[in-house]
Design an enzyme around this catalytic site. Structure first.
Site, short mmCIF file in Angstrom:
data_model
loop_
_atom_site.label_atom_id
_atom_site.label_comp_id
_atom_site.label_asym_id
_atom_site.label_seq_id
_atom_site.Cartn_x
_atom_site.Cartn_y
_atom_site.Cartn_z
N VAL A 1 76.68 -51.43 -19.92
CA VAL A 1 77.23 -50.09 -19.72
C VAL A 1 76.07 -49.09 -19.85
O VAL A 1 75.27 -49.18 -20.78
CB VAL A 1 78.37 -49.75 -20.69
CG1 VAL A 1 77.91 -49.83 -22.14
CG2 VAL A 1 78.94 -48.37 -20.40
N GLU A 2 75.96 -48.19 -18.86
CA GLU A 2 75.01 -47.09 -18.95
C GLU A 2 75.69 -45.92 -19.65
O GLU A 2 76.82 -45.56 -19.33
CB GLU A 2 74.56 -46.63 -17.57
CG GLU A 2 73.61 -47.57 -16.87
CD GLU A 2 73.17 -47.03 -15.51
OE1 GLU A 2 71.96 -46.85 -15.31
OE2 GLU A 2 74.05 -46.79 -14.65
N LEU A 3 75.00 -45.32 -20.61
CA LEU A 3 75.46 -44.10 -21.26
C LEU A 3 74.60 -42.95 -20.75
O LEU A 3 73.37 -43.05 -20.74
CB LEU A 3 75.33 -44.22 -22.78
CG LEU A 3 76.03 -45.41 -23.42
CD1 LEU A 3 75.79 -45.41 -24.93
CD2 LEU A 3 77.52 -45.41 -23.11
#
Length: 419
Positions: free
Chosen positions: A161-163
């Site tokens: 997951v990219e934040l």
């Protein structure tokens, strides 16, 4: 909108048990339903909102199946699951992830509604693959608690997951989002709020190179064969078919190609080619015809119509040429993302590339690949291509000069902070 009667099966179910972290998800499509299902399987509570009773019922079944794969009985899953066409349960959510259709206006409207019903300490996130987070932040009351997330589909299986914080996101918000991601069994990386973030930008560059190869007359079969020889788990033409050619145009070209790549690549030519295919019904696997031919959803081989539709006579080029271009398109774009501050560290780019967008696992990531073959050798290979589409990153030339490596670079405290 669904009626109360239509919502009866879950409307009578109590909210997730007290004491558990609760994730609220808005939108029961592929992403929202997947995030909610992953939450309950990971020991969290989930409340899911959608105006479609059918979507909510489908999402409920998806959660039960995900629980079954994890050894949980349906009642164990549903004890911590709630669904609604309204906002019941969202006031108790610790984190709310908006996952509606990728349309900025709809997202702003949804985020404003979320802000009105959640508590003051709730983290609010928008799940998107490319929409600028800062452009949505004004819809959220107290945007210090707002950031972007980019989960990958299918959420239950994809580990990345990219934040994506915007300039006003509080560090505590990022920390809480990273903690949640790890609880969900994901590996989080923090990236800058730039067009395409890291993964969508690099993936777009790779997909675009496949079309450029076709326009240069390379046989589609050779493109796919050499992608496999390099170690890409899925070839770029098959990838077009899986996500749909239309989505490649709308996302990879419009959201990423034009703002990021147009100065180096003829994006117009790529778009004309793909729109020609779409107009002829070549849209992807789910539509029955793409770069591959299909029978009952199964690939039967390369689609023989592609060269004719594009007005090309396919040819076999020197062995390795297509694979080299695909690999270096991916690598060179990744290195530029380090130069411009998109990443906090090259290791993050390697992790995201392998876990999220199909870089050859055996090569361990574009930055590790650059270190393994050596900066000078990579510069020589990029320059040999002789095209502005394959720029040599400033950082790569610096490594040639000082003998350093990408692995040895200092970690940036925040994305965008170019040291």
């Amino acid at each position: 909108m669904s009626t109360d009667a239509e919502q009866k099966p879950d409307a009578d179910r109590p909210p997730p048990a007290a004491g558990r972290t609760v994730i609220g998800c808005v939108g029961a499509g592929q992403m929202g339903a997947g995030i909610a299902a992953t939450a309950v399987v990971s020991g969290l509570g989930a409340v899911l909102r959608d105006v479609s009773a059918a979507n909510l019922e489908t999402a409920r079944g998806r959660a039960v199946r995900a629980g079954g794969r994890a050894g949980l009985e349906p009642d164990e899953v549903l004890a911590h699951w709630s669904a609604t066409a309204g906002w019941e349960g969202f006031e108790a959510a610790d984190v709310v992830i908006e996952a509606v259709f990728e349309e900025p206006g709809l997202k702003r409207e949804t985020l404003r509604a979320v802000s009105e019903v959640v508590g003051a300490g709730t983290v609010i996130a928008t799940n998107t693959s490319a929409i600028p987070i800062a452009s949505l932040a004004g819809a959220v009351t107290d945007d210090t608690r707002f950031l972007g997330t980019h989960f990958f589909s299918p959420v239950e299986r994809m580990p990345l997951v990219e934040l994506v914080p915007h300039t006003g996101t509080a560090p505590r918000t990022v920390a809480r989002a990273a903690e949640l991601a790890r609880t969900l069994g994901k590996t989080p990386i923090v990236v800058a709020d730039v067009p395409g973030f890291f993964t969508s930008r690099v993936y777009a560059r790779w997909l675009i190179e496949a079309t450029r190869l076709l326009l240069d007359g390379v046989d589609p079969a050779q493109v796919e064969e050499e992608a496999a020889e390099i170690g890409f788990p899925v070839g770029p033409l098959r990838a077009h078919d899986e996500v749909t050619v239309d989505l490649v145009v709308r996302a990879s070209l419009t959201q990423v190609g034009r703002p990021v790549l147009a100065g180096r690549i003829d994006v117009d030519a790529v778009e004309r080619a793909l729109r020609t295919l779409i107009a002829a019904g070549v849209e992807g696997r789910r539509q029955g015809e793409g770069f591959y031919a299909y029978a009952d959803g199964r690939r039967t081989g390369p689609n023989p119509r592609i060269p004719e539709l594009l007005g090309l006579t396919p040819r076999r080029v020197m062995s390795g040429e297509a694979g080299e271009r695909l690999l270096l398109a991916f690598v060179s774009e990744s290195l530029l993302c380090w130069d411009d501050g998109t990443l906090c560290h090259p290791d993050d780019g390697d992790t995201a590339s392998v876990l999220g967008i199909g870089f050859p696992p055996g090569l361990a990531g574009p930055f590790r690949y650059a270190d393994d073959i050596g900066a000078a050798a990579l510069v020589e290979r990029l320059e040999r291509l002789g095209s502005p589409a394959f720029p040599v990153a400033r950082s790569l030339r610096a490594l040639v000069a000082d003998g350093g490596t990408y692995a040895g670079q200092r970690r940036r405290p925040t994305p965008g902070a170019v040291l």
